[in-house]
Design an enzyme around this catalytic site. Structure first.
Site, PDB file in Angstrom:
ATOM      1  N   HIS A 179       0.821  -1.213   0.000  1.00  0.00           N
ATOM      2  CA  HIS A 179       0.000   0.000   0.000  1.00  0.00           C
ATOM      3  C   HIS A 179       0.857   1.267   0.000  1.00  0.00           C
ATOM      4  O   HIS A 179       0.356   2.351   0.296  1.00  0.00           O
ATOM      5  CB  HIS A 179      -0.923   0.014   1.218  1.00  0.00           C
ATOM      6  CG  HIS A 179      -1.771  -1.199   1.355  1.00  0.00           C
ATOM      7  ND1 HIS A 179      -2.598  -1.639   0.340  1.00  0.00           N
ATOM      8  CD2 HIS A 179      -1.911  -2.089   2.380  1.00  0.00           C
ATOM      9  CE1 HIS A 179      -3.224  -2.741   0.742  1.00  0.00           C
ATOM     10  NE2 HIS A 179      -2.819  -3.038   1.961  1.00  0.00           N
TER      11      HIS A 179
ATOM     12  N   HIS B 286      -7.291  -4.279  -0.545  1.00  0.00           N
ATOM     13  CA  HIS B 286      -6.714  -5.605  -0.791  1.00  0.00           C
ATOM     14  C   HIS B 286      -7.425  -6.316  -1.942  1.00  0.00           C
ATOM     15  O   HIS B 286      -7.242  -7.504  -2.145  1.00  0.00           O
ATOM     16  CB  HIS B 286      -6.818  -6.473   0.470  1.00  0.00           C
ATOM     17  CG  HIS B 286      -6.311  -5.818   1.708  1.00  0.00           C
ATOM     18  ND1 HIS B 286      -7.132  -5.128   2.572  1.00  0.00           N
ATOM     19  CD2 HIS B 286      -5.062  -5.723   2.206  1.00  0.00           C
ATOM     20  CE1 HIS B 286      -6.404  -4.644   3.568  1.00  0.00           C
ATOM     21  NE2 HIS B 286      -5.150  -4.989   3.371  1.00  0.00           N
TER      22      HIS B 286
END
Length: 355
Positions: free
Chosen positions: A55, A217
């Site tokens: 991320h 995700h």
């Protein structure tokens, strides 16, 4: 799978090694893995966060003056372990305690809570504040309640500034809760992404399809539909955020005797005519910044129609999902206190101003 990696099992460590060489003013620790500011936060509240790798720049890219004091990267899309959080907090904590900022994913919540229990057993005062700003879903496969998205970045910035000003732990924790209450986000995907360990896309998406309301995700969203124009996509995301009134939030206070947050009031947070906001138009990792500006242009228009004035903005990649193509939008209602702290100097690998 085409990626700039060596061995898939060594991805996180090798990326941390490169991060440490590139940013010599930040310490990188191994076994357990975390990054921290040199010298820690010995005379003020330490601000710590973490989450799965993949991320970036979240969270390691926000370690530095005016933001995070330490961050723990888990394996790709995997929560950091309690011992990582414990070691990171121990490395930077002083007598003023630690605020842990936690995105609302089940693994993160459980592991951060275990770390907090370990820290308290070791004599360190700690508060955990959960960020749950995703308006797409009330619950998901990975969470109890809404997922944590872009408001995390604003919370880390504002709380880091408050720490630099010398606020105490309870006051900073209450500030973090307020930022979360004021923040709402929603994202979409044009493509899936591929984790190094799996080697194939995390979900299937047709050439002419897009997914509305995805998580970082690659979790499923609320709708899969034919690809629409940038303006249409922005309208969908912005309207969900600006018109979201169904989610009730709890105002709470820390009860030292019980050692837990206690709800004191229930309110509905909505955007109203005359509000000011901080906006993030965030790329998911594979979206050109030029396209994000197209989204921001429309977002400013849609917000204006709702009477909301965007007074600060971030346009770029701030909380990504590997190489996923897509966008997320975050709006945080901004009062004078939040704006002042947001504008305060910051010097991290990913955010830098006022210095």
């Amino acid at each position: 799978m085409k990626k700039l990696i060596n061995n898939a099992e060594d991805v996180t460590v090798e990326q941390l090694q490169g991060f440490g060489i590139a940013h010599s003013d930040i310490e990188v620790q191994f076994d357990p893995n975390f990054v921290n500011v040199v010298g820690g936060a010995k005379d003020r509240v330490a601000i710590v966060s973490g989450g799965g790798s993949g991320h970036e720049p979240l969270h390691g890219g926000y370690v530095g003056m005016g933001m995070l004091d330490a961050a723990c990267p888990g394996q790709v899309f995997t929560s950091p372990t309690p011992d990582q959080m414990f070691a990171a907090c121990k490395a930077v904590a002083g007598d003023q305690g630690v605020l842990q900022i936690v995105k609302n994913y089940t693994g993160d919540v459980l592991n951060f809570q275990m770390a907090a229990d370990m820290l308290r057993d070791d004599g360190i005062d700690v508060r955990n504040v959960i960020i749950d700003d995703d308006v797409a879903l009330k619950d998901s496969l990975y969470t109890a309640g809404r997922r944590g998205l872009g408001t995390t970045v604003i919370a880390e910035k504002v709380c880091g500034a408050a720490s630099q000003e010398g606020w105490d732990l309870d006051r900073i924790a209450a500030l973090c809760k307020k930022v979360n209450l004021y923040g709402k986000s929603m994202g979409m995907a044009l493509t899936s992404c591929t984790t190094p360990q799996k080697g194939s896309p995390t979900f299937d998406l047709g050439e002419q399809e897009m997914e509305i309301g995805i998580g970082i995700h690659g979790e499923p969203g609320i709708e899969r539909t034919a690809i629409k124009s940038a303006d249409e996509i922005t309208e969908i995301l912005a309207n969900h955020i600006l018109e979201d009134e169904a989610y009730t939030r709890n105002l709470s206070e820390w009860n030292a005797e019980k050692g837990e947050w206690v709800d004191v009031e229930t309110i509905d947070i909505t955007f109203e005519d005359g509000d000011e906001a901080i906006a993030i138009v965030n790329g998911m990792g594979g979206t050109p910044v030029s396209e994000l500006y197209t989204v921001y242009h429309k977002l400013a228009e849609v917000a204006g129609r709702h009477g909301v004035k965007i007074v600060r903005n971030l346009v770029g990649n701030y909380i990504t999902s590997l190489e996923m193509a897509g966008v997320s939008i975050t709006l945080v209602k901004a009062d004078d206190e939040i704006l002042r702290l947001y504008d305060a100097p910051v010097n991290t690998p990913a955010l830098r101003w006022g210095i």
